[in-house]
Write a protein that holds these residues in place. Structure first.
Motif, PDB file in Angstrom:
ATOM      1  N   LYS A 235       0.910  -0.992  -0.070  1.00 34.08           N
ATOM      2  CA  LYS A 235      -0.023   0.025   0.020  1.00 34.08           C
ATOM      3  C   LYS A 235       1.041   1.290   0.041  1.00 34.08           C
ATOM      4  O   LYS A 235       1.678   1.263   0.873  1.00 34.08           O
ATOM      5  N   TYR A 236       0.562   2.159  -1.033  1.00 31.51           N
ATOM      6  CA  TYR A 236       1.585   3.294  -1.133  1.00 31.51           C
ATOM      7  C   TYR A 236       1.217   4.256   0.191  1.00 31.51           C
ATOM      8  O   TYR A 236       0.043   4.700   0.182  1.00 31.51           O
ATOM      9  N   GLU A 237       2.340   4.925   0.854  1.00 36.37           N
ATOM     10  CA  GLU A 237       2.056   5.911   1.677  1.00 36.37           C
ATOM     11  C   GLU A 237       3.147   6.763   1.112  1.00 36.37           C
ATOM     12  O   GLU A 237       4.388   6.521   1.134  1.00 36.37           O
ATOM     13  N   PRO A 238       2.665   8.044   1.128  1.00 37.10           N
ATOM     14  CA  PRO A 238       3.836   9.150   0.511  1.00 37.10           C
ATOM     15  C   PRO A 238       5.089   9.261   1.901  1.00 37.10           C
ATOM     16  O   PRO A 238       4.636   9.068   3.096  1.00 37.10           O
ATOM     17  N   PRO A 239       6.362   9.540   1.321  1.00 41.39           N
ATOM     18  CA  PRO A 239       7.356   9.588   2.320  1.00 41.39           C
ATOM     19  C   PRO A 239       7.071  10.726   3.363  1.00 41.39           C
ATOM     20  O   PRO A 239       6.600  11.741   2.804  1.00 41.39           O
TER      21      PRO A 239
END
Length: 164
Positions: free
Chosen positions: A64-68
């Motif tokens: 799942k993409y999580e912004p840095p």
């Protein structure tokens, strides 16, 4: 197999379409091994379904993409386990193999790294970790430590992490 220890960051966009990932979007990470070493590709779910199935990756997983997060201010002084692991990953000396493995295990216990796969090839075991915050991939060979070797490695790592 030539062992490359490069750390490869999670992409902010799909390698196939160039479309930026959105917060919470699921994507696939494909890790390929070729003549130049390891290569990472992050694909959207749509691009993953459209990819050529004849080209098989060395490893792959769904995430799942999580912004840095915004970069935290760098503390001065004490070296962290993550700093030391990064330094040892950049210097793939065989003498640091046990320390690299122990540091990765420590960071996994702190939930900073997540083991996504274990590869076995010709008696050698390589553990593939993903950094939970940045998505970086760490390829850490398992040195197959015996219990009688563990205390010495723990003392070495503790001395390296001690302030001063």
């Amino acid at each position: 197999m030539n062992q490359e220890w490069s750390i490869q960051h999670r992409a902010d966009r799909c390698a196939a379409t160039g479309r930026p990932f959105e917060d919470g979007e699921y994507f696939y990470t494909l890790l390929f091994y070729d003549k130049d070493g390891y290569r990472r590709e992050d694909l959207s779910e749509a691009a993953f379904k459209e990819r050529n199935d004849n080209v098989q990756p060395y490893s792959m997983w769904r995430a799942k993409y999580e912004p840095p997060p915004p970069p935290a201010p760098e503390p001065l002084g004490k070296q962290t386990a993550e700093d030391l692991l990064r330094r040892y990953m950049d210097e793939p000396s065989p003498q640091h193999a046990a320390a690299r493995y122990l540091l990765a295990a420590m960071l996994e216990r702190k939930k900073l790294l997540k083991e996504v796969e274990t590869r076995r090839e010709g008696g050698a075991v390589t553990r593939i970790f993903e950094h939970t915050k940045t998505g970086e991939v760490f390829l850490v060979p398992d040195p197959q430590l015996r219990l009688d070797q563990l205390e010495q490695v723990q003392q070495e790592v503790a001395a390296l992490l001690a302030p001063g």
